[in-house]
Motif scaffolding. Structure first.
Motif, PDB file in Angstrom:
ATOM      1  N   ILE A  68       7.649 -12.560  23.943  1.00  0.00           N
ATOM      2  CA  ILE A  68       8.827 -11.718  24.141  1.00  0.00           C
ATOM      3  C   ILE A  68       9.501 -11.360  22.832  1.00  0.00           C
ATOM      4  N   ASN A  69       8.879 -11.736  21.729  1.00  0.00           N
ATOM      5  CA  ASN A  69       9.522 -11.536  20.438  1.00  0.00           C
ATOM      6  C   ASN A  69       8.849 -10.431  19.619  1.00  0.00           C
ATOM      7  N   ASP A  70       9.669  -9.777  18.814  1.00  0.00           N
ATOM      8  CA  ASP A  70       9.182  -8.796  17.852  1.00  0.00           C
ATOM      9  C   ASP A  70       9.483  -9.289  16.444  1.00  0.00           C
ATOM     10  N   TYR A  71       8.502  -9.158  15.580  1.00  0.00           N
ATOM     11  CA  TYR A  71       8.649  -9.552  14.189  1.00  0.00           C
ATOM     12  C   TYR A  71       8.380  -8.340  13.318  1.00  0.00           C
ATOM     13  N   TRP A  72       9.105  -8.280  12.176  1.00  0.00           N
ATOM     14  CA  TRP A  72       9.010  -7.105  11.319  1.00  0.00           C
ATOM     15  C   TRP A  72       8.726  -7.496   9.877  1.00  0.00           C
ATOM     16  N   GLY A  73       7.989  -6.634   9.195  1.00  0.00           N
ATOM     17  CA  GLY A  73       7.830  -6.780   7.770  1.00  0.00           C
ATOM     18  C   GLY A  73       9.025  -6.179   7.044  1.00  0.00           C
ATOM     19  N   GLN A  74       8.981  -6.247   5.731  1.00  0.00           N
ATOM     20  CA  GLN A  74      10.120  -5.798   4.925  1.00  0.00           C
ATOM     21  C   GLN A  74      10.126  -4.285   4.731  1.00  0.00           C
ATOM     22  N   GLY A  75       9.026  -3.640   5.037  1.00  0.00           N
ATOM     23  CA  GLY A  75       8.934  -2.193   4.888  1.00  0.00           C
ATOM     24  C   GLY A  75       8.317  -1.784   3.561  1.00  0.00           C
ATOM     25  N   THR A  76       7.612  -0.671   3.583  1.00  0.00           N
ATOM     26  CA  THR A  76       7.021  -0.118   2.377  1.00  0.00           C
ATOM     27  C   THR A  76       7.260   1.396   2.378  1.00  0.00           C
ATOM     28  N   GLN A  77       7.697   1.910   1.245  1.00  0.00           N
ATOM     29  CA  GLN A  77       8.049   3.329   1.153  1.00  0.00           C
ATOM     30  C   GLN A  77       6.799   4.187   0.972  1.00  0.00           C
ATOM     31  N   VAL A  78       6.727   5.230   1.775  1.00  0.00           N
ATOM     32  CA  VAL A  78       5.690   6.256   1.620  1.00  0.00           C
ATOM     33  C   VAL A  78       6.404   7.576   1.355  1.00  0.00           C
ATOM     34  N   THR A  79       6.086   8.190   0.240  1.00  0.00           N
ATOM     35  CA  THR A  79       6.688   9.468  -0.127  1.00  0.00           C
ATOM     36  C   THR A  79       5.583  10.485  -0.346  1.00  0.00           C
ATOM     37  N   VAL A  80       5.665  11.583   0.395  1.00  0.00           N
ATOM     38  CA  VAL A  80       4.668  12.658   0.282  1.00  0.00           C
ATOM     39  C   VAL A  80       5.378  13.860  -0.327  1.00  0.00           C
ATOM     40  N   SER A  81       5.030  14.157  -1.555  1.00  0.00           N
ATOM     41  CA  SER A  81       5.727  15.224  -2.279  1.00  0.00           C
ATOM     42  C   SER A  81       4.854  15.743  -3.410  1.00  0.00           C
ATOM     43  N   SER A  82       5.011  17.027  -3.686  1.00  0.00           N
ATOM     44  CA  SER A  82       4.297  17.621  -4.823  1.00  0.00           C
ATOM     45  C   SER A  82       5.163  17.581  -6.074  1.00  0.00           C
ATOM     46  N   GLY A 102       0.772  -1.235   0.000  1.00  0.00           N
ATOM     47  CA  GLY A 102       0.000   0.000   0.000  1.00  0.00           C
ATOM     48  C   GLY A 102       0.803   1.286   0.000  1.00  0.00           C
ATOM     49  N   GLY A 103       2.113   1.208   0.052  1.00  0.00           N
ATOM     50  CA  GLY A 103       2.903   2.427   0.016  1.00  0.00           C
ATOM     51  C   GLY A 103       2.914   3.042  -1.373  1.00  0.00           C
ATOM     52  N   GLY A 104       3.536   4.214  -1.479  1.00  0.00           N
ATOM     53  CA  GLY A 104       3.633   4.865  -2.774  1.00  0.00           C
ATOM     54  C   GLY A 104       3.904   6.343  -2.651  1.00  0.00           C
ATOM     55  N   LEU A 105       3.727   7.034  -3.764  1.00  0.00           N
ATOM     56  CA  LEU A 105       3.927   8.480  -3.847  1.00  0.00           C
ATOM     57  C   LEU A 105       2.577   9.166  -3.819  1.00  0.00           C
ATOM     58  N   VAL A 106       2.444  10.162  -2.974  1.00  0.00           N
ATOM     59  CA  VAL A 106       1.181  10.892  -2.858  1.00  0.00           C
ATOM     60  C   VAL A 106       1.495  12.366  -2.625  1.00  0.00           C
ATOM     61  N   GLN A 107       0.612  13.223  -3.087  1.00  0.00           N
ATOM     62  CA  GLN A 107       0.782  14.652  -2.883  1.00  0.00           C
ATOM     63  C   GLN A 107       0.397  15.046  -1.462  1.00  0.00           C
ATOM     64  N   PRO A 108       0.949  16.136  -0.967  1.00  0.00           N
ATOM     65  CA  PRO A 108       0.528  16.623   0.358  1.00  0.00           C
ATOM     66  C   PRO A 108      -0.990  16.795   0.432  1.00  0.00           C
ATOM     67  N   GLY A 109      -1.556  16.359   1.538  1.00  0.00           N
ATOM     68  CA  GLY A 109      -3.001  16.398   1.707  1.00  0.00           C
ATOM     69  C   GLY A 109      -3.704  15.138   1.241  1.00  0.00           C
ATOM     70  N   GLY A 110      -2.976  14.264   0.578  1.00  0.00           N
ATOM     71  CA  GLY A 110      -3.566  13.037   0.059  1.00  0.00           C
ATOM     72  C   GLY A 110      -3.664  11.940   1.099  1.00  0.00           C
ATOM     73  N   ASN A 129      -4.478   9.881   6.313  1.00  0.00           N
ATOM     74  CA  ASN A 129      -5.120  11.013   5.646  1.00  0.00           C
ATOM     75  C   ASN A 129      -4.331  12.289   5.918  1.00  0.00           C
ATOM     76  N   SER A 130      -4.610  13.303   5.125  1.00  0.00           N
ATOM     77  CA  SER A 130      -3.957  14.613   5.295  1.00  0.00           C
ATOM     78  C   SER A 130      -2.443  14.453   5.405  1.00  0.00           C
ATOM     79  N   LEU A 131      -1.886  13.699   4.499  1.00  0.00           N
ATOM     80  CA  LEU A 131      -0.458  13.404   4.568  1.00  0.00           C
ATOM     81  C   LEU A 131       0.378  14.648   4.361  1.00  0.00           C
ATOM     82  N   LYS A 132       1.508  14.676   5.064  1.00  0.00           N
ATOM     83  CA  LYS A 132       2.432  15.804   5.023  1.00  0.00           C
ATOM     84  C   LYS A 132       3.798  15.312   4.538  1.00  0.00           C
TER      85      LYS A 132
END
Length: 115
Positions: free
Chosen positions: A101-115, A8-16, A83-86
């Protein structure tokens, strides 16, 4: 070993808006807490939001009123509605599962908020 797959990550404009999903490899009833963390370049990883299997929710102050964490137990999935991403929300977002007592992590997804 809990496996987590984010999407679900991706590039979105500010306010998106974006919605992140995290699918777990086992029933999330057995996982005490699931949450989302983020890490921006040059910064430490920080908690964004978390939800326990009892339904208790915690948000970091900077996202309160803009982000919503939820869980679908039938799908073993946790969501982060953003919402209202900055521009300052730009980061790699990681799903976390805290079980016993364990923590598990996903691989990560990039979120970029830029015009």
């Amino acid at each position: 070993q809990v496996q987590l797959v984010e999407s679900g990550g991706g590039l979105v404009q500010p306010g998106g808006s974006l919605r992140l999903s995290c699918a777990a490899s086992e029933s999330i009833f057995t996982i005490y807490s699931m949450g989302w963390y983020r890490q921006a370049p040059g910064k430490q990883r920080e908690l964004v939001a978390a939800i326990t299997n009892g339904g208790r929710i915690n948000y970091t102050n900077s996202v309160k009123g803009r982000f919503t964490i939820s869980r679908d137990n039938a799908k073993n999935t946790v969501y982060l509605q953003m919402n209202s991403l900055k521009p300052e929300d730009t980061a790699v977002y990681y799903c976390n599962a805290h079980k016993i007592i364990n923590d598990y992590w996903g691989q990560g997804t990039q979120v970029t908020v830029s015009s």
